[in-house]
Write an enzyme that holds these catalytic residues in place. Structure first.
Site, PDB file in Angstrom:
ATOM      1  N   HIS A  23       0.703  -1.333   0.002  1.00  0.00           N
ATOM      2  CA  HIS A  23       0.109   0.042  -0.020  1.00  0.00           C
ATOM      3  C   HIS A  23       0.881   1.194  -0.080  1.00  0.00           C
ATOM      4  O   HIS A  23       0.835   2.178   1.102  1.00  0.00           O
ATOM      5  CB  HIS A  23      -0.749  -0.129   1.125  1.00  0.00           C
ATOM      6  CG  HIS A  23      -2.134  -0.897   1.155  1.00  0.00           C
ATOM      7  ND1 HIS A  23      -2.741  -1.202   2.285  1.00  0.00           N
ATOM      8  CD2 HIS A  23      -2.408  -1.399   0.203  1.00  0.00           C
ATOM      9  CE1 HIS A  23      -3.644  -2.342   1.841  1.00  0.00           C
ATOM     10  NE2 HIS A  23      -3.632  -2.273   0.610  1.00  0.00           N
ATOM     11  N   HIS A  79     -11.986  -8.832  -6.026  1.00  0.00           N
ATOM     12  CA  HIS A  79     -11.521  -7.282  -5.350  1.00  0.00           C
ATOM     13  C   HIS A  79     -10.641  -6.954  -6.416  1.00  0.00           C
ATOM     14  O   HIS A  79      -9.670  -7.190  -7.082  1.00  0.00           O
ATOM     15  CB  HIS A  79     -10.895  -7.760  -4.181  1.00  0.00           C
ATOM     16  CG  HIS A  79     -10.011  -6.695  -3.354  1.00  0.00           C
ATOM     17  ND1 HIS A  79     -10.595  -5.535  -3.075  1.00  0.00           N
ATOM     18  CD2 HIS A  79      -8.842  -6.806  -2.565  1.00  0.00           C
ATOM     19  CE1 HIS A  79      -9.771  -4.673  -2.643  1.00  0.00           C
ATOM     20  NE2 HIS A  79      -8.729  -5.594  -2.059  1.00  0.00           N
ATOM     21  N   GLU A  81      -8.233  -4.387  -5.894  1.00  0.00           N
ATOM     22  CA  GLU A  81      -7.078  -3.753  -5.726  1.00  0.00           C
ATOM     23  C   GLU A  81      -5.969  -4.619  -6.341  1.00  0.00           C
ATOM     24  O   GLU A  81      -6.058  -5.636  -6.814  1.00  0.00           O
ATOM     25  CB  GLU A  81      -6.681  -3.880  -4.144  1.00  0.00           C
ATOM     26  CG  GLU A  81      -5.684  -2.708  -3.538  1.00  0.00           C
ATOM     27  CD  GLU A  81      -5.667  -2.865  -2.048  1.00  0.00           C
ATOM     28  OE1 GLU A  81      -6.354  -3.615  -1.356  1.00  0.00           O
ATOM     29  OE2 GLU A  81      -5.014  -1.847  -1.605  1.00  0.00           O
ATOM     30  N   ASP A  83      -2.891  -5.727  -6.480  1.00  0.00           N
ATOM     31  CA  ASP A  83      -2.265  -6.649  -6.144  1.00  0.00           C
ATOM     32  C   ASP A  83      -2.992  -8.209  -6.681  1.00  0.00           C
ATOM     33  O   ASP A  83      -2.276  -9.000  -6.888  1.00  0.00           O
ATOM     34  CB  ASP A  83      -1.883  -6.892  -4.735  1.00  0.00           C
ATOM     35  CG  ASP A  83      -2.948  -6.593  -3.952  1.00  0.00           C
ATOM     36  OD1 ASP A  83      -3.841  -6.073  -3.990  1.00  0.00           O
ATOM     37  OD2 ASP A  83      -2.823  -7.095  -2.612  1.00  0.00           O
ATOM     38  N   HIS A 145     -11.703  -6.170   2.727  1.00  0.00           N
ATOM     39  CA  HIS A 145     -11.872  -5.033   3.413  1.00  0.00           C
ATOM     40  C   HIS A 145     -12.088  -3.878   2.490  1.00  0.00           C
ATOM     41  O   HIS A 145     -11.835  -2.634   2.958  1.00  0.00           O
ATOM     42  CB  HIS A 145     -10.430  -4.798   3.861  1.00  0.00           C
ATOM     43  CG  HIS A 145      -9.354  -4.686   2.777  1.00  0.00           C
ATOM     44  ND1 HIS A 145      -8.452  -3.761   2.693  1.00  0.00           N
ATOM     45  CD2 HIS A 145      -8.915  -5.366   1.789  1.00  0.00           C
ATOM     46  CE1 HIS A 145      -7.504  -3.737   1.672  1.00  0.00           C
ATOM     47  NE2 HIS A 145      -7.743  -4.843   1.134  1.00  0.00           N
ATOM     48  N   ASP A 164      -8.802 -11.253   0.414  1.00  0.00           N
ATOM     49  CA  ASP A 164      -7.533 -10.787   1.449  1.00  0.00           C
ATOM     50  C   ASP A 164      -7.994 -11.410   2.987  1.00  0.00           C
ATOM     51  O   ASP A 164      -6.915 -11.330   3.623  1.00  0.00           O
ATOM     52  CB  ASP A 164      -7.833  -9.270   1.511  1.00  0.00           C
ATOM     53  CG  ASP A 164      -6.993  -8.653   0.500  1.00  0.00           C
ATOM     54  OD1 ASP A 164      -5.683  -9.164   0.129  1.00  0.00           O
ATOM     55  OD2 ASP A 164      -7.426  -7.578  -0.093  1.00  0.00           O
ATOM     56  N   TYR A 192      -1.419  -8.345   9.821  1.00  0.00           N
ATOM     57  CA  TYR A 192      -2.437  -8.239   8.797  1.00  0.00           C
ATOM     58  C   TYR A 192      -3.644  -7.754   9.342  1.00  0.00           C
ATOM     59  O   TYR A 192      -4.299  -6.869   8.677  1.00  0.00           O
ATOM     60  CB  TYR A 192      -2.514  -9.531   8.243  1.00  0.00           C
ATOM     61  CG  TYR A 192      -3.022  -9.285   6.830  1.00  0.00           C
ATOM     62  CD1 TYR A 192      -2.187  -9.081   5.511  1.00  0.00           C
ATOM     63  CD2 TYR A 192      -4.389  -9.349   6.640  1.00  0.00           C
ATOM     64  CE1 TYR A 192      -3.040  -9.126   4.435  1.00  0.00           C
ATOM     65  CE2 TYR A 192      -4.911  -9.456   5.457  1.00  0.00           C
ATOM     66  CZ  TYR A 192      -4.366  -9.154   4.112  1.00  0.00           C
ATOM     67  OH  TYR A 192      -4.806  -9.163   2.978  1.00  0.00           O
ATOM     68  N   HIS A 225      -3.173 -13.999  -0.042  1.00  0.00           N
ATOM     69  CA  HIS A 225      -2.021 -13.697   0.544  1.00  0.00           C
ATOM     70  C   HIS A 225      -1.407 -14.845   1.617  1.00  0.00           C
ATOM     71  O   HIS A 225      -2.080 -15.232   2.505  1.00  0.00           O
ATOM     72  CB  HIS A 225      -1.567 -12.401   1.081  1.00  0.00           C
ATOM     73  CG  HIS A 225      -2.086 -10.961   0.410  1.00  0.00           C
ATOM     74  ND1 HIS A 225      -1.082 -10.625  -0.584  1.00  0.00           N
ATOM     75  CD2 HIS A 225      -3.193 -10.365   0.418  1.00  0.00           C
ATOM     76  CE1 HIS A 225      -1.926  -9.761  -1.232  1.00  0.00           C
ATOM     77  NE2 HIS A 225      -2.868  -9.431  -0.459  1.00  0.00           N
TER      78      HIS A 225
HETATM   79 FE1  FEO Z   1      -6.851  -5.384  -0.843  1.00  0.00          FE
HETATM   80 FE2  FEO Z   1      -4.418  -8.058  -1.146  1.00  0.00          FE
HETATM   81  O1  FEO Z   1      -5.468  -6.433  -1.655  1.00  0.00           O
END
Ligand code: FEO
Length: 397
Positions: A23, A79, A81, A83, A145, A164, A192, A225
């Protein structure tokens, strides 16, 4: 290297060994990370999430090891984002017949990121897609999230892919929770949660209750992750329930920075007071400490005590990022206090106290302020401050 997790379900993700921050510079990742993507090869073929764009070539090689990307029928984007969605444009180019499956909010966020005329299929909680032998069941998980976040359950395989949620920034070539160092795994899962998910704790509890009420068999939890939970997979669900309730331990974190050791001596005197009350504590020198690691310690502790000299009418700049972070995370059930040294204007004490209150921390003692180097009397006040905080820690349920 790809690996088959269960018959027909493949991990085709990427291990990012060199990642130090995530981030931007918001989150430190001392142990790197992984971007987990899953390929489900049934009569129909589905790809669940992709990886960060800088790994696109390697990711596509991984997919090719299992199937020809042109044969993919569904790409599930849980999601937006980057990544997890960064390689979407490349993969969608390779499978033009594929449908892009998203949550209602995912349609907006994916479109907003990529502005492509992809063939979207919007799914809501309970919607299903049959792949032939198994079925994908979707569960919207807003604010776990992001508003678009979604879980995918592979019915018939007992595999939950919660994006996530339940993840860790933990680079390893080992895929499963029972294969890695348990202390490291716990540290990364907790960090996390504390740094990313705490503000959404009420929603975490509700969503877990909702998913458990479905009574789905869960053999494996495959987050986006870190390692996958196959040994007692619900252990991470129980840990999330525990963390989301925010019932901290009887311990304290004293964080400070210092110019000429006056504030440091005050911090040590406060620690002495805590020790006299039998309350475990850690001193964190913010000039030398990682902000996210300290946030994690504060998450676990009932009390946080913050001190700084006054420089340019405020606390030292090394304190401000963590105070800002605490204000954003708004941990529950915290008590605290402030202390400060100063030479002339002395604003740092009131600024720290205000920041702590804005973070939801209940101040349990009047702050201690020391002019120039702290005198013996002022250090005794700090010890007393530590004792007061210690007593409050023990008194609170
Ligand atoms: Fe909310 Fe792993 O990105």
């Amino acid at each position: 290297m790809v690996s088959e997790l269960k018959n027909g379900i493949w991990w085709v993700g990427i291990v990012d060994w060199g990642l130090k921050h995530f981030h931007g510079f918001e989150l430190s990742t001392h142990r790197g990370s992984t971007y987990n993507s899953y390929l489900i090869a049934d009569e129909k073929i589905a790809l669940v999430d992709t990886v960060w764009s800088r790994f696109t070539s390697e990711f596509i090689e991984n997919v090719r090891e299992v199937v020809d990307p042109a044969k993919i029928d569904y790409v599930i984007a849980q999601h937006a984002e980057s990544d997890h969605s960064g390689s979407l444009p490349a993969i969608m180019d390779l499978c033009p017949k594929a449908t892009l499956v998203v949550s209602p909010r995912g349609q907006a966020s994916i479109s907003g990121h990529y502005h492509k005329p992809w063939k979207f299929h919007v799914v809501k909680t309970g919607d299903k897609i049959s792949l032939g032998g198994c079925e994908l069941v979707f569960i919207e998980a807003p604010m776990l999230h992001w508003p678009d976040s979604m879980f995918t359950y592979v019915s018939g395989k007992g595999v939950l892919m919660p994006n996530d949620a339940f993840g860790q920034h933990y680079a390893t070539c080992l895929r499963f929770n029972d294969q890695v160092d348990q202390k490291e795994l716990y540290e990364e899962a907790l960090k996390y949660y504390a740094n990313i998910l705490t503000p959404f704790s009420d929603m975490v509890l509700k969503k877990i209750d909702e998913v458990l009420a479905l009574d789905l068999p869960v053999d494996m939890i495959c987050p986006s992750h870190g390692v996958l939970w196959r040994k007692d997979p619900l252990q991470i669900v129980r840990a999330y329930q525990d963390w989301a309730r925010q019932t901290p331990q009887d311990r304290a974190v004293v964080l400070f920075d210092t110019m000429w050791n006056g504030t440091r001596r005050m911090a040590e005197a406060i620690g002495d007071g805590l020790e006299r009350e039998g309350v475990p504590y850690v001193l964190c020198h913010m000039g030398n400490s990682d902000r996210n690691d300290v946030v994690t310690k504060i998450f676990e502790a009932k009390a946080v005590v913050v001190g700084s000299p006054t420089v340019n009418r405020g606390p030292l700049p090394t304190l401000m990022p963590i105070l800002e972070e605490l204000r954003g995370l708004r941990f529950k059930n915290k008590i605290g206090a402030a202390f400060a040294s100063y030479g002339w204007s002395g604003e740092s004490l009131s600024i720290i106290e205000k920041r702590l209150e804005e973070s939801g921390v209940t101040l349990v003692s009047k702050g201690v302020k020391a002019l120039w180097a702290p005198s013996a009397e002022e250090l005794a006040k700090c010890t007393e401050l530590g004792r007061e905080v210690g007593k409050a820690v023990k008194a609170r349920p």
